[in-house]
Design a protein around this motif. Structure first.
Motif, short mmCIF file in Angstrom:
data_model
loop_
_atom_site.label_atom_id
_atom_site.label_comp_id
_atom_site.label_asym_id
_atom_site.label_seq_id
_atom_site.Cartn_x
_atom_site.Cartn_y
_atom_site.Cartn_z
N ARG A 51 7.93 -0.05 0.14
CA ARG A 51 6.96 -0.29 -0.93
C ARG A 51 7.71 -0.32 -2.25
NH1 ARG A 51 2.63 4.30 0.40
NH2 ARG A 51 1.55 3.73 -1.52
N ILE A 80 0.60 -0.58 -3.51
CA ILE A 80 -0.21 -0.42 -2.30
C ILE A 80 0.35 -1.31 -1.20
CG2 ILE A 80 -2.48 -0.97 -1.33
CD1 ILE A 80 -2.56 1.50 -2.97
N GLU A 81 0.85 -2.46 -1.60
CA GLU A 81 1.30 -3.45 -0.64
C GLU A 81 2.60 -3.02 0.03
OE1 GLU A 81 1.53 -8.30 -0.64
OE2 GLU A 81 2.11 -7.17 -2.42
N VAL A 82 2.59 -3.06 1.37
CA VAL A 82 3.80 -2.74 2.11
C VAL A 82 4.51 -4.05 2.44
CG1 VAL A 82 4.72 -1.76 4.22
CG2 VAL A 82 2.78 -0.69 3.09
N SER A 97 -2.87 5.81 4.53
CA SER A 97 -2.72 5.69 3.08
C SER A 97 -2.71 4.22 2.67
CB SER A 97 -1.45 6.40 2.62
OG SER A 97 -0.34 5.89 3.32
N THR A 98 -2.36 3.33 3.56
CA THR A 98 -2.39 1.91 3.18
C THR A 98 -3.10 1.11 4.27
OG1 THR A 98 -0.30 1.52 4.29
CG2 THR A 98 -0.19 2.01 1.95
#
Lengths: 325, 460, 662
Positions: free
Chosen positions: B70, B85-87, B309-310
């Motif tokens: 991340r 937030i984006e992995v 969490s995501t």
């Protein structure tokens, strides 16, 4: 032989009970009815009252196995397990989310499912066995080689492609038959021909290759050499000797699915808008209608077990070694 | 760009575990001449090696897509680092141009304009309804929109020449190494099918290098409804397919092997129990059991949002759960096969000789039975792969597959299929997904055939 | 030969390996006259079966005809079209195969399988065909032929299946019958029946017969002329008389000398060193040169030409000498007279019953009495041969002794300790004292383990010498003891031949220094020359180590050569036992007598009075009442049908269970 069949029938009972317990555990133990209610109601409408109401409407407010409040036999019968699982043995499947009786729905949808599945099965079997016989007959030739290559290529194509591509090409571009729908009586064939055709084509690759392997295995056996030593023509060797023996392993895989034809095909029916059990199942999955899915699991298992018994019986027809024991 | 945080998804762990296991098995194989001989036969099989080369390319994409992180968001110094937030994965970083250059909606392959008419404000001329220019696709052409074919062709040619030169380099190295080992042997006659590998490599380079070169200037496979590049989606789908195809088998393997051997070796009530277990599981039609299990899993996931969490983690867990469910519904076949084979093996005289020495049952299973069943396990592993990749597409279509937010062949097909009804049809998403799947599955099938031919004692 | 029925000239055929065809048969020529039996004799892999298949043009998929001519009745067969060839196959020439169990189609009735030949070659259908089928079945000695026509192969016994195969072959009225090891898969008493049948049919019909076999005894019983094959070539062709009295090729001579026989007790058997060369690496000169005792320089350079030594007796050999002194003179009956010491293994009334389950609830409705009250005793340094036909329970006895199969009743006492019912560690330590050598050298070694690991397994399991240095030394010593080089320890079983594998299996068993070795037909899967090596080895080991053998076998020649004591088993029980010379010279039980006389003897002067047993061994699930043997016994009396005979002691060592003796 009768004792043999009766024994197989008796063996089916513990298996059905096992299936029933597994489905019960899956639907009521992994998640509580509360969880299901929350999911069905959606986040916005979840209140304790709404949950209770949802459960009460569906009979999920009872205890799982033992109802301590009830008296006598009702301690066992007035429970979720008895209502939702045990009653299935009597063909009582309860009601779907839309309030309709599941058993009646199933009965009325079997026809259309069968109308597609049966011709697909028969035609597919015929085509695949003939192709496999041809390939095995001309084994180790260029025809055989390219035939197998074609089979591998065909089985590498997704089933979805056959349906989507076939629909697009035949119905949309060429406009030969309607894209989807279902009719009654003689009109039905116009709707059936495309799904049946696609069903046959999509299965040819893998089944032809499988049957070819079986035929080739038989070709190498000693009795085939004896048949050749008799001076019989190769066609007789194939049709009288090899085919009869190869039928035994082929039957194992084939007979067991015959009862399951009632269940129809999930994909075909939903793509072609056929009001059969396959599309019923898909709709239930999409609507998260647990009662319907549970019923279908149970019926599917019953049909599979019937298929196993049919397989055993069919063995006695083709294999004298079993018939006489 | 500031720091990043490494994210280890559960599926990543399994993927890298698989790689480690693969290497470990490789070392074991190298020590066991019978297995090594079988793999040598695979290595000599031209079709097998060609398909293995293709598979390796797919695996490379999948592995690159299995290193996640991340990005740190720009924050004020002194505050604790905040991460996006984006992995993302390494593949995302490498394919950043593909990932970020999103159009507004559909556009055809090599198009310079959108697929839908819009109201465009022309400076000074008011508004017209027309196909607007794409933001990225073919931008470098400027006004010369009708030169797409020439431009793309020339670029492809340049890339092709480059690819060929690169391939010649590889060829030279391989030939030189071979010559050093065996001076008089032509590459064609080598025990390992180098010729097939090199030819496949050439074909792949000639296809892939121009494709990615062009992908920098055009959307070679078009864009989808939300304007995302289809080529990028294909790349992302590879990992999903590989995980479904490999992890599933891995999950079921220990159970199938253990129960199959135990049932066949000990027989008696143990055998009865295990047979009962798999007959019961087998009785439930596969799709329905999967459907039921996936529905229930969905309820579990939905009622525990705090676990994730995501969104990526949630989708990942759902993917793994799907693998487990597929594994549990499909172990029965292998189990029955191994049971039957163990029944035959246990009557063999070397097992009886071991029993006569009083060697313990578990030691007999480990030393004498398991190694002699390995070929069946390996064949099952490669044979199942292609079927599982195909199954994923169907399940995702039915709505019981991977998470809808996760890119996979199935979700791509599902999203695109309704658009075939449009006039004119939007065909490129479907075509690209089906073609990529076909190449992957065909390679897997051919490789599986090669492995089976090499390992099956009957075939030898 | 112009009057030949079949003449084969320079036949060459091979099998594809990759892109090359490896020649399996390399230029052989012979001829068969009408009414003559020509035997092709050779060890496994010499190309004799391929020759037969080549003549019928029935080679397997990998087979290729490479050249030569096959002429039958003036017609060249190899050039015929496949369709024309079919008129010959099954018609004027017919073939029977080694495995009757797999050579018949399992899902077609006997009648159907014979009928299709009648229809194809004689144009018979319907009632005429049925009539002919009944005649044919009667001709091959099948009782109740009408019923048998409607039965399936699985309902017939092994001998009956082979009779059906013969009926199928005869249905086309062939002039030439090719029999490929027709009795190898059958028991001796059944083999005798089938050989009689074949000989009779051949004489009656004046057929030519090509008999493929590895068994010198069968050759002596059947053949008029013999061709000896070695490594794809014919090396000697002789009449029966010349073949048995004056074999000229060193290979033929060696084959005779490798045969075990009572006259060679105490002598080392002659063996043929080395192995048959591989197809891919045939030597340029004489193919036997590397193994030949008479080898000369020229043998390695030049393939020898045919040389006529007498009328009709030709040999392909550079060596011109006569037979070496026929080693049949030395008659050293030495250890026969050794007084047996105290028995250390005593088996009393051992029973192994397997339940038969039937019906709805799988209740036990009966038992297969595989072993039904067997008593034995073995003393150190002695060999007890347990003799019987397949299905008599002899292998089960061996396994029950080792507790590999749980005995149902009875006792096995080893040095005074009871083994039956022992568990865990005590059983393990008891097992140290006996070990087993199995029949199939290919199934008895784990292909995934190195030879060293295989040998070490027993030592480790029984806790002997776990130190690695002495371990390796022990393995090397064991390998040396069985005649294998040290480096064998690091190699895998597939790198060894059948005989070498059997040596490894013996080394594995010896590793725990057992006092008793149970040998379950250890040589029956091996060729004669290799069998001799193993028998020599077993004898040597007994002399060196004082180990006792329980030798389970159906082969009387091996018994005669090796055994001190003999026990004959029939249907789960021992019917006669005694010292070897007692049993072999004066057998008292009719079964023993029949068994002995049924064995084909590889000599011209075989005993004249042959006792032929009718039928086959019944099922041990349902043994006949009274004496188990009475339905087949030529001397059965009323009492035999009613009561099982008790033991009659003929001498302190010789006992028999027969009413005749009592």
């Amino acid at each position: 032989m009768l004792a043999y069949i009766v024994r197989r029938l008796l063996y089916a009972i513990p298996i059905l009970i096992g299936v029933n317990l597994i489905t019960f555990a899956l639907f009521f133990v992994v998640n509580t009815p509360d969880d299901m209610a929350r999911m069905q109601l959606g986040v916005k409408r979840v209140t304790p009252e709404a949950i209770e109401k949802w459960k009460a409407e569906r009979g999920y407010d009872k205890p799982l196995f033992v109802n301590a409040d009830a008296a006598g036999l009702a301690t066992v019968t007035d429970t979720i397990f008895f209502d939702k699982s045990a009653r299935m043995f009597a063909g009582q499947f309860g009601r779907a989310e839309d309030g309709r009786d599941i058993a009646r729905e199933i009965a009325s949808r079997m026809g259309p499912s069968l109308a597609i599945a049966l011709p697909t099965f028969v035609l597919g079997l015929f085509v695949a066995v003939s192709m496999a016989l041809l390939l095995a007959f001309f084994r180790a030739s260029a025809f055989d080689f390219w035939g197998v290559v074609l089979c591998v290529a065909m089985m590498s194509i997704s089933g979805l492609f056959y349906i989507i591509g076939g629909q697009y090409l035949i119905s949309k571009i060429w406009r030969l038959v309607p894209i989807s729908g279902f009719g009654d009586g003689l009109e039905a064939w116009r709707f059936l021909i495309l799904p049946v055709l696609i069903g046959v084509v999509s299965g040819i690759g893998s089944s032809t290759r499988w049957y070819r392997t079986i035929f080739l295995e038989e070709v190498g056996k000693d009795y085939v050499r004896t048949a050749r030593a008799k001076g019989l023509p190769e066609t007789v060797v194939f049709f009288r000797h090899i085919l009869r023996n190869a039928l035994i392993p082929i039957l194992t895989g084939v007979v067991v699915v015959i009862p399951l034809l009632f269940m129809g095909s999930l994909l075909t029916e939903s793509f072609f808008g056929i009001p059969g059990l396959g599309s019923y199942t898909i709709d239930a999955i999409n609507a998260q209608d647990f009662a319907v899915v549970r019923s279908m699991v149970f019926i599917g298992s019953v049909l599979y077990i019937v298929g196993l018994i049919l397989t055993d019986i069919s063995y006695t027809l083709v294999d004298p070694r079993i018939r006489f024991e | 760009m500031s720091g990043f945080q490494v994210v280890v998804l559960w599926s990543d762990v399994l993927v890298w575990l698989l790689v480690a296991a693969g290497l470990g098995v490789g070392v074991l194989i190298a020590k066991s001449p019978p297995l090594l001989a079988a793999w040598r036969r695979v290595g000599a099989n031209r079709v097998g090696m060609a398909s293995a080369t293709v598979l390796l390319a797919f695996i490379a994409v999948g592995l690159l897509d299995s290193l996640h992180y991340r990005l740190q968001l720009d924050g004020k110094p002194g505050q604790p680092a905040v991460y996006a937030i984006e992995v993302l994965s390494v593949l995302d970083a490498l394919a950043a141009p593909l990932r970020t250059r999103n159009e507004k909606t559909y556009s055809a392959p090599f198009a310079t304009r959108l697929y839908a008419k819009e109201t465009i404000d022309l400076p000074g001329q008011g508004t017209v309804r027309d196909y607007p220019r794409l933001k990225y696709g073919g931008q470098h052409l400027g006004e010369r929109e009708d030169e797409v074919a020439a431009d793309a062709g020339f670029t492809a040619f340049k890339a092709g020449v480059l690819a060929f030169v690169g391939w010649l380099g590889v060829f030279g190295v391989v030939a030189a190494v071979n010559r050093k080992k065996r001076p008089n042997l032509k590459l064609r006659d080598a025990a390992f099918a180098w010729d097939a590998v090199l030819l496949t490599l050439l074909a792949m380079l000639l296809a892939v290098v121009p494709l990615f070169w062009l992908a920098g200037q055009y959307h070679v496979f078009g864009t989808d409804k939300v304007g995302q590049d289809v080529l990028y989606q294909i790349l992302k789908s590879v990992r999903t397919g590989l995980i479904i195809g490999l992890v599933t088998t891995l999950v079921m393997l220990p159970m199938a092997v253990l129960l199959g051997i135990v049932a066949g070796y000990f027989r008696g009530w143990v055998d009865d129990l295990i047979q009962y277990l798999y007959t019961v599981l087998n009785s439930i039609p596969g799709v329905l059991l999967i459907a039921a299990a996936v529905l229930m899993m969905q309820v579990v996931i939905d009622s525990h949002p705090q676990w994730f969490s995501t969104a990526a983690e949630r989708a990942d867990l759902r993917l793994l759960a799907l693998c487990f469910i597929l594994g549990i519904t499909s172990w029965t076949g292998l189990c029955r096969l191994l049971r039957g084979e163990t029944l035959k093996l246990r009557e063999l005289e070397y097992i009886q000789a071991a029993q006569a020495f009083g060697v313990s049952s578990w030691r007999i299973i480990l030393r004498h039975i398991l190694p002699n069943l390995m070929h069946i396990v390996i064949i099952a592993l490669v044979m199942d792969f292609s079927g599982l990749v195909l199954a994923e597409a169907v399940l995702s279509y039915v709505g019981i597959g991977v998470d809808p937010t996760m890119t996979s062949f199935g979700t791509m097909i599902n999203n695109a299929r309704m658009e075939l009804g449009r006039e004119p049809a939007v065909w490129w998403s479907l075509a690209a997904a089906f073609s990529a799947m076909f190449v992957l599955v065909l390679a897997a099938n051919l490789f599986a055939d090669a492995v089976r031919d090499a390992f099956d004692p009957r075939a030898a | 030969m112009s009057d030949a029925l079949l003449s084969v000239t320079d036949l060459r055929l091979g099998f594809m390996a990759g892109k090359r065809a490896l020649p399996a048969v390399d230029g052989i020529s012979f001829a068969i006259s009408p009414g003559e039996t020509f035997a092709l004799l050779g060890e496994s892999g010499c190309g004799k079966s391929a020759t037969a298949q080549g003549i019928m043009r029935l080679l397997p998929a990998a087979g290729r005809m490479l050249g030569g001519r096959v002429v039958m009745d003036g017609q060249e067969l190899l050039g015929l079209s496949e369709a024309d060839m079919r008129a010959w196959r099954g018609g004027r020439m017919a073939m029977i195969f080694q495995e009757p169990a797999t050579s018949l189609n399992p899902v077609l009735t006997v009648g159907r399988q014979i009928g299709e030949v009648l229809e194809r070659h004689r144009g018979l259908t319907g009632a005429a065909a049925t009539e002919r089928m009944v005649e044919l079945l009667r001709l091959v000695g099948i009782a109740d032929p009408e019923r048998r026509l409607t039965e399936y192969p699985f309902q017939l016994s092994g001998g009956m299946k082979q009779r059906v195969m013969i009926a199928i072959a005869l249905a086309g009225e062939p002039e030439l019958l090719i029999a490929d090891e027709p009795t190898t898969a059958l028991d001796v008493t059944v083999q005798a029946q089938i050989l009689d049948l074949l000989a009779k049919i051949q004489v009656d019909r004046g057929m030519g017969m090509l008999l493929i076999t590895h068994d010198l005894g069968v050759v002596a019983r059947m053949a008029h002329r013999i061709g000896v094959m070695y490594a794809g070539e014919l090396v000697e062709v002789a009449s029966r008389q010349a073949f048995f009295t004056a074999p000229r090729h060193p290979y033929t001579q060696a084959l005779f000398e490798a045969l075990p026989d009572i006259s060679r007790r105490g002598l080392r058997l002659n063996t043929i060193p080395g192995q048959v060369p591989a197809l891919a690496a045939m030597p340029a000169g004489c193919r036997f040169a590397d193994r030949c005792p008479q080898v000369m320089a020229i043998c390695r350079e030049q393939s020898p030409p045919w040389r006529e030594v007498a009328g009709g007796h030709a040999v392909r050999c550079h060596w011109q000498g006569e037979a070496a002194a026929n080693g049949r003179t030395g008659n050293a009956v030495t250890e026969l007279d050794i007084d047996p010491g105290r028995a250390f293994l005593e088996v009393a009334d051992l029973k192994v019953h397997f339940p038969i389950r039937k019906g709805l609830l799988q209740r036990t409705v009966g038992h297969v009495r595989a072993v039904d009250g067997v008593s034995l005793a073995i003393a150190a340094s002695r060999t007890l041969a347990l003799v019987g036909e397949s299905g008599c329970g002899k292998t089960t006895v061996g396994k029950a002794l080792l507790q590999l199969i749980q005995p149902s009743a009875g006792s096995v006492r080893l040095g005074g300790n009871e083994l039956v019912g022992l568990k865990g560690r005590r059983l393990r330590s008891a097992r140290r004292h006996m070990q087993m050598v199995f029949q199939d050298p290919f199934a008895s070694l784990n292909p995934r383990l190195r030879v060293g690991e295989i040998i070490a397994e027993g030592m480790a399991a029984l806790g002997i010498d776990t130190e690695s240095a002495s371990h390796a030394a022990a393995i090397a010593a064991l390998l040396k003891q069985v005649g294998l080089p040290d480096e064998a320890a690091g190699r895998y079983p597939h790198e060894f031949s059948g005989g070498q594998r059997q040596r490894i299996a013996i080394a594995r068993a010896l590793a725990v220094q057992p006092e008793l070795l149970i040998c379950d037909e250890p040589t029956s899967a091996l060729d004669v020359s290799v069998q001799a090596q193993i028998l020599n080895l077993l004898k040597k080991l007994q002399a060196e180590l004082g180990v006792a053998y329980l030798f389970i076998t159906h082969n009387f020649a091996v018994v005669e050569y090796l055994a001190h004591d003999v026990a004959v088993m029939y249907l789960g029980r021992i019917v006669e036992r005694g010292r070897a010379e007692e049993i072999l010279r004066s057998p008292k039980h009719p079964y023993t007598q029949a068994l002995l006389s049924a064995v084909p003897v590889p000599r011209l002067d075989h005993p004249t009075a042959i006792i032929r047993l009718p039928g086959e061994t019944p099922s041990p699930a349902n043994p006949p009442a009274g004496c188990h043997f009475h339905p087949r016994c030529p001397m059965a009396m009323d009492i035999c049908r009613q009561a099982y005979p008790g033991v009659t002691e003929l001498s302190p060592t010789h006992r028999v269970n027969c009413h005749l003796a009592g």
